[in-house]
Design a protein around this motif. Structure first.
Motif, mmCIF file in Angstrom:
data_model
loop_
_atom_site.group_PDB
_atom_site.id
_atom_site.type_symbol
_atom_site.label_atom_id
_atom_site.label_comp_id
_atom_site.label_asym_id
_atom_site.label_seq_id
_atom_site.Cartn_x
_atom_site.Cartn_y
_atom_site.Cartn_z
ATOM 1 N N ASP A 81 0.839 -1.193 0.000
ATOM 2 C CA ASP A 81 0.000 0.000 0.000
ATOM 3 C C ASP A 81 0.877 1.246 0.000
ATOM 4 O O ASP A 81 1.841 1.334 0.761
ATOM 5 N N VAL A 82 0.530 2.225 -0.828
ATOM 6 C CA VAL A 82 1.333 3.450 -0.936
ATOM 7 C C VAL A 82 1.381 4.231 0.365
ATOM 8 O O VAL A 82 2.303 5.028 0.581
ATOM 9 N N ASP A 83 0.413 4.035 1.249
ATOM 10 C CA ASP A 83 0.394 4.752 2.521
ATOM 11 C C ASP A 83 1.179 4.035 3.622
ATOM 12 O O ASP A 83 1.334 4.573 4.713
ATOM 13 N N LYS A 85 4.222 3.564 4.830
ATOM 14 C CA LYS A 85 5.589 4.090 4.740
ATOM 15 C C LYS A 85 6.615 3.148 5.365
ATOM 16 O O LYS A 85 7.715 2.984 4.845
ATOM 17 N N LEU A 88 7.130 0.266 2.899
ATOM 18 C CA LEU A 88 7.859 0.756 1.734
ATOM 19 C C LEU A 88 9.335 0.933 2.040
ATOM 20 O O LEU A 88 10.203 0.523 1.260
ATOM 21 N N ILE A 98 10.403 -0.116 -7.209
ATOM 22 C CA ILE A 98 9.023 0.117 -7.636
ATOM 23 C C ILE A 98 8.968 -0.152 -9.133
ATOM 24 O O ILE A 98 9.716 0.437 -9.911
ATOM 25 N N HIS A 101 2.541 0.887 -11.091
ATOM 26 C CA HIS A 101 1.586 1.622 -10.272
ATOM 27 C C HIS A 101 0.271 0.865 -10.334
ATOM 28 O O HIS A 101 -0.255 0.623 -11.410
#
Length: 113
Positions: A81-83, A85, A88, A98, A101
């Protein structure tokens, strides 16, 4: 992953231990039309809060890499998930790049023609 397992040979249903996390993986064969390697996909990686920041995630990823090598897969792939952090940052630290998208839309909100 179980911690404090009292009997390592006991059936999982009867094991007395502390649940610490899990990883699920699957093979994603490359369609002939594409020129990328077959991948081992990490579908889920979860570590309970009390085990985060330790060695467990590394051990689970290491096991996935071992399975990939044994199965002749040259890449690991995952979606995050991009949120998230923290995740990631962790995956980037391990060397993940990455590559795509992901996008989504509810069926009701889809705008066609």
């Amino acid at each position: 992953a179980l911690d404090d397992l009292t009997k390592p040979t006991a059936p999982i249903e009867t094991a007395e231990a502390t649940f610490a996390g899990f990883i699920t993986i699957s093979v994603e064969p490359t369609p002939d039309a594409f020129a990328w390697p077959d991948r081992l996909v990490i579908s889920d990686l979860y570590v309970t809060p009390e085990y985060r920041g330790g060695y467990l995630a590394d051990r689970l990823i290491t096991r996935a890499a071992q399975v990939a090598r044994e199965d002749g897969r040259s890449e690991l792939a995952l979606t995050v998930d991009v949120d998230n952090k923290r995740a990631l940052s962790y995956y980037k630290k391990l060397g993940f790049d990455i590559a795509q998208h992901g996008m989504r839309v509810s069926v009701e909100d889809l705008h066609l023609g």
